[in-house]
Write an enzyme that holds these catalytic residues in place. Structure first.
Site, PDB file in Angstrom:
ATOM      1  N   SER A   8       0.820  -1.214   0.000  1.00  0.00           N
ATOM      2  CA  SER A   8       0.000   0.000   0.000  1.00  0.00           C
ATOM      3  C   SER A   8       0.856   1.268   0.000  1.00  0.00           C
ATOM      4  CB  SER A   8      -0.893  -0.001   1.238  1.00  0.00           C
ATOM      5  OG  SER A   8      -1.672   1.169   1.256  1.00  0.00           O
ATOM      6  N   LYS A  21      -3.400   2.136  -2.619  1.00  0.00           N
ATOM      7  CA  LYS A  21      -3.041   3.243  -1.740  1.00  0.00           C
ATOM      8  C   LYS A  21      -4.059   3.291  -0.604  1.00  0.00           C
ATOM      9  CE  LYS A  21      -1.583   7.040  -0.003  1.00  0.00           C
ATOM     10  NZ  LYS A  21      -0.433   6.918   0.927  1.00  0.00           N
ATOM     11  N   ASN A  30      -5.824  -0.403   7.806  1.00  0.00           N
ATOM     12  CA  ASN A  30      -4.627   0.266   8.324  1.00  0.00           C
ATOM     13  C   ASN A  30      -5.011   0.969   9.618  1.00  0.00           C
ATOM     14  OD1 ASN A  30      -2.447   1.908   8.843  1.00  0.00           O
ATOM     15  ND2 ASN A  30      -2.785   3.249   7.072  1.00  0.00           N
ATOM     16  N   CYS A  53      -3.396   4.994  12.042  1.00  0.00           N
ATOM     17  CA  CYS A  53      -3.824   6.355  11.716  1.00  0.00           C
ATOM     18  C   CYS A  53      -4.131   7.097  13.006  1.00  0.00           C
ATOM     19  CB  CYS A  53      -5.109   6.326  10.880  1.00  0.00           C
ATOM     20  SG  CYS A  53      -4.920   5.526   9.304  1.00  0.00           S
ATOM     21  N   ASN A  56       3.816  -1.736   9.233  1.00  0.00           N
ATOM     22  CA  ASN A  56       3.737  -0.415   8.639  1.00  0.00           C
ATOM     23  C   ASN A  56       5.073   0.290   8.922  1.00  0.00           C
ATOM     24  OD1 ASN A  56       2.639   1.996   7.517  1.00  0.00           O
ATOM     25  ND2 ASN A  56       0.618   1.314   8.149  1.00  0.00           N
ATOM     26  N   THR A  57       5.165   1.574   8.653  1.00  0.00           N
ATOM     27  CA  THR A  57       6.441   2.289   8.820  1.00  0.00           C
ATOM     28  C   THR A  57       6.725   2.605  10.296  1.00  0.00           C
ATOM     29  OG1 THR A  57       5.261   4.336   8.409  1.00  0.00           O
ATOM     30  CG2 THR A  57       6.367   3.348   6.535  1.00  0.00           C
ATOM     31  N   GLY A 105       8.399  -5.100   5.163  1.00  0.00           N
ATOM     32  CA  GLY A 105       9.316  -4.205   5.867  1.00  0.00           C
ATOM     33  C   GLY A 105      10.713  -4.409   5.328  1.00  0.00           C
TER      34      GLY A 105
END
Ligand SMILES: Cc1cc2nc3c(=O)[nH]c(=O)nc-3n(C[C@H](O)[C@H](O)[C@H](O)COP(=O)(O)O)c2cc1C
Length: 301
Positions: free
Chosen positions: A22, A46, A127, A130, A192-193, A243
């Site tokens: 994504s 996205k 996700n 957020c 995720n990041t 990752g």
């Protein structure tokens, strides 16, 4: 002997375990003119939000040794526009379609998921990294209890297979993954990041308007791998690992650590067709080893 790379994930058949991550491939079409995306196992959209978002101001991408930081801010056309304009094109590409949904309040998530429920695709990836604007910007994915609330509510309104994408900044990822499983998630994706920062010493201020940004790429790989390993051991639902995967050797590490599906993100910025290199490298190594199916090496460490 040809090694079978076909992988079942929560009842969805992926022709191989490689999926574009994504936020790093638009809706897939962006890469379709550069390489044959139909050879991939899947494409993840996205991150969508209920309403269109212009994204963050200022610098959005910053290179760092071994990785990149991004502060894109979920720029996207909104769920309705995605369903009418992007989804048909995404489905026509061929690979399994994963739709990534974010939100800045529970109501946003719910309304987005309800709209998506009427659409046909393979997996809804939630996700939860957020910021919750109603809770002072606290990320939904940091604490088990906020994650539980959002997963429970989304589960109740969606028919789709539900994969929850975890934040590596969570207090206890394995515990959080178990909560998602308890609330009916069909799978987990991670990571995720990682929350990161850069300072512009000439301007004497942070590089990013939001001060912090998300780090991805090879720099995070060993940590993401450890988290995938711990999470795969903590739950009985399947795991999508990502990752920093940039080579076929990285991909095999994640499979051996327990991931069933792999997502490739930042590496595509260095070389858009890197996923096909990874696919071919995996295939020939597995064949050299005389391995009949990729499941033979999954989760073996
Ligand atoms: C520019 C950029 C935008 C991203 N946008 C999203 C997003 O919209 N939703 C999401 O869940 N993850 C997003 N991610 C995170 C990636 O999907 C992935 O989880 C992360 O980058 C780690 O994988 P990688 O090291 O292979 O890039 C984004 C990453 C990058 C680099």
């Amino acid at each position: 002997m040809k090694t079978r790379l076909e992988t079942d994930f929560a009842g969805i058949t992926f022709k191989n375990p490689l999926v574009l991550a994504s936020g790093t491939c638009g809706f897939g079409e962006e890469y379709a003119g550069i390489f044959d995306v139909s050879r991939l196992g899947g494409i993840c959209s996205k991150g969508l939000t209920l309403h269109a978002r212009p994204g963050n101001s200022g610098i959005r991408i910053w290179e760092t040794p071994g990785g990149i930081m991004n502060s894109v801010g979920l720029e996207n056309p909104g769920v309705r526009d995605f369903i009418s304009r992007e989804l048909p094109k995404m489905k026509a590409l061929g690979p399994a379609v994963i739709v990534n949904l974010g939100g800045h309040s529970i109501d946003d998530y719910l309304e987005g998921a309800e709209l998506l429920d009427a659409a046909e695709f393979d997996i809804l990836e939630l996700n939860i990294s957020c910021p919750n604007v109603k809770a002072g910007g606290m990320n939904f994915g940091l604490k088990a209890e906020t994650a539980r609330e959002v997963v429970k509510k989304i589960r109740a309104v969606t028919k789709h297979r539900l994969v929850v994408k975890l934040s590596p900044n969570a207090e206890d990822m394995a515990a959080l993954a178990r909560v998602c499983e308890e609330e009916g998630a069909d799978g987990i994706s991670l990571t995720n990041t990682f929350l990161a920062m850069a300072v512009d010493i000439t301007k004497r201020r942070p590089v990013f308007d939001n001060t912090y940004a998300g780090l991805s790429g090879p720099a995070i790989k060993p940590i993401a791998l450890r988290m995938v390993h711990q999470t795969a051991k903590a739950v009985s639902i399947p795991v999508m690992g990502m990752g920093g995967i940039s080579t076929w050797q990285d991909a095999l590490e994640f499979i051996m650590a327990g991931a069933r599906i792999l997502q490739i993100g930042s590496a595509s910025f260095m070389k858009p067709s890197v996923s096909l290199d990874i696919l071919e490298g995996m295939q020939s190594w597995l064949e050299d080893q005389g391995i009949g199916g990729i499941q033979e090496i999954r989760g073996i460490v």
